[in-house]
Design an enzyme around this catalytic site. Structure first.
Site, PDB file in Angstrom:
ATOM      1  N   CYS A  91       0.856  -1.187   0.000  1.00  0.00           N
ATOM      2  CA  CYS A  91       0.000   0.000   0.000  1.00  0.00           C
ATOM      3  C   CYS A  91       0.892   1.236   0.000  1.00  0.00           C
ATOM      4  O   CYS A  91       1.678   1.449   0.939  1.00  0.00           O
ATOM      5  CB  CYS A  91      -0.866  -0.021   1.258  1.00  0.00           C
ATOM      6  SG  CYS A  91      -1.867   1.466   1.465  1.00  0.00           S
ATOM      7  N   CYS A 206      -0.753   3.400  -6.591  1.00  0.00           N
ATOM      8  CA  CYS A 206      -1.712   2.823  -5.640  1.00  0.00           C
ATOM      9  C   CYS A 206      -1.871   1.383  -6.100  1.00  0.00           C
ATOM     10  O   CYS A 206      -2.106   1.134  -7.301  1.00  0.00           O
ATOM     11  CB  CYS A 206      -3.048   3.550  -5.697  1.00  0.00           C
ATOM     12  SG  CYS A 206      -4.365   2.684  -4.796  1.00  0.00           S
TER      13      CYS A 206
HETATM   14  N1  DGL Z   1      -3.959   0.322  -2.110  1.00  0.00           N
HETATM   15  C1  DGL Z   1      -3.629   1.510  -1.471  1.00  0.00           C
HETATM   16  C2  DGL Z   1      -2.412   2.219  -2.005  1.00  0.00           C
HETATM   17  O1  DGL Z   1      -1.563   1.646  -2.565  1.00  0.00           O
HETATM   18  C3  DGL Z   1      -4.607   2.383  -0.821  1.00  0.00           C
HETATM   19  C4  DGL Z   1      -5.973   2.694  -1.310  1.00  0.00           C
HETATM   20  C5  DGL Z   1      -6.761   3.395  -0.185  1.00  0.00           C
HETATM   21  O2  DGL Z   1      -7.043   2.702   0.806  1.00  0.00           O
HETATM   22  O3  DGL Z   1      -7.036   4.593  -0.280  1.00  0.00           O
HETATM   23  O4  DGL Z   1      -2.242   3.382  -1.882  1.00  0.00           O
END
Ligand code: DGL
Length: 289
Positions: A91, A206
């Site tokens: 993330c 993301c």
């Molecule tokens: N998958 C996440 C990232 O890489 C976060 C998405 C979220 O929860 O806003 O930033």
């Protein structure tokens, strides 16, 4: 699976069974699955725990102080429950902020996922790149530093999308967003300079966004390279814990755990198709402040 014969060690079938590492993969939701699929190719012998803090999704809307507190609290429970040998924070929104706090609190190694601005800038011929991320990731000092350090001679558009991560979740759950809604989120990534140069590289910062890659490629106003950091993260994990022993490449059980209770049957089917034999929802129920 391809094995690097120089790096690997041969496992003799009569020797003691080799150690099977437990690898924790963590995200706010299902975006980390795009990283997981590369990790499992690199260590198919490992035991994987995929943890989604869906009770607090999306992380992009949390303040920095809320996010640090939340990730530390969830990680405390995950480390106690699963005793992983390594954790991959799949993330960007969390990694660009929380990694130093995690490393200070826990003794296991953490591999983070941060915007792939360095490789993105390196491959751009037009010197115009875009970074598509959550608003949280776009605002981080960490991200701004990456731009200053690695993309100094590029025009960089930092595009914070409030809706794309949820659209990726919906895609996986079988309720895809419309083309028009997706296009509205990605359109600011496509820039043209007065001299005719155009954006040629979009860094997917993301982990949710590669879940939509086929749609992003189809909807892009012109062809660009979308950069997904997942293979590089898998290489970093192997640097830290090593490659599997040659001769011991069998798959272990993979389990998915959610902090919330809302995983639909459709979603469970999507996870089962990715090899998750155990799915625990609400197993780590944590109230969101
Ligand atoms: N998958 C996440 C990232 O890489 C976060 C998405 C979220 O929860 O806003 O930033």
């Amino acid at each position: 699976m391809r094995i690097d014969l120089l790096a690997g060690t041969v496992y003799h079938p009569l020797a003691m069974p080799p150690h099977v590492p437990t690898i924790l993969v963590f995200d706010s939701g299902l975006g980390g699955l795009t990283v997981y699929s590369e990790l499992v190719k690199a260590r198919p012998d490992a035991r994987f725990v995929y943890a989604a803090d869906d009770a607090a999704f999306p992380y992009g809307r949390l303040s920095e102080a809320e996010l640090v507190a939340r990730v530390l609290a969830v990680m405390e429970m995950l480390v106690d429950t699963y005793a992983p040998e390594i954790a991959v924070i799949a993330c960007n929104t969390a990694s660009t902020l929380v990694l130093p706090h995690l490393r200070a609190r826990f003794s296991i190694p953490f591999v983070g996922t941060v915007p792939a601005i360095k490789p993105g800038a390196a491959r751009s011929a037009s010197r115009m790149i875009s970074v598509l991320a959550t608003p949280g990731t776009v605002a981080r000092d960490y991200t701004q530093d990456l731009v200053r350090t690695y993309a100094r001679d590029c025009a960089v558009a930092l595009v914070g999308s409030t809706r794309l991560a949820a659209m990726a979740e919906a895609e996986l759950a079988g309720s895809p967003a419309s083309d028009a809604d997706i296009l509205a989120e990605i359109a600011p990534c496509f820039c043209e300079a007065p001299d005719g140069r155009r954006t040629d590289t979009v860094v997917l910062a993301c982990t949710h966004y590669p879940l939509l890659l086929h749609r992003l490629e189809r909807l892009a106003p012109w062809p660009v390279t979308f950069v997904d950091p997942a293979p590089a993260i898998a290489r970093r994990m192997v640097d830290l814990i090593g490659a599997p022993l040659i001769g011991h490449e069998g798959e272990e059980e993979a389990c998915a755990v959610f902090t919330g209770t809302g995983a639909s049957d459709r979603l469970k089917a999507a996870l089962a198709a990715r090899g998750f034999s155990r799915i625990d929802t609400g197993a780590l129920a944590l109230a969101v402040a």
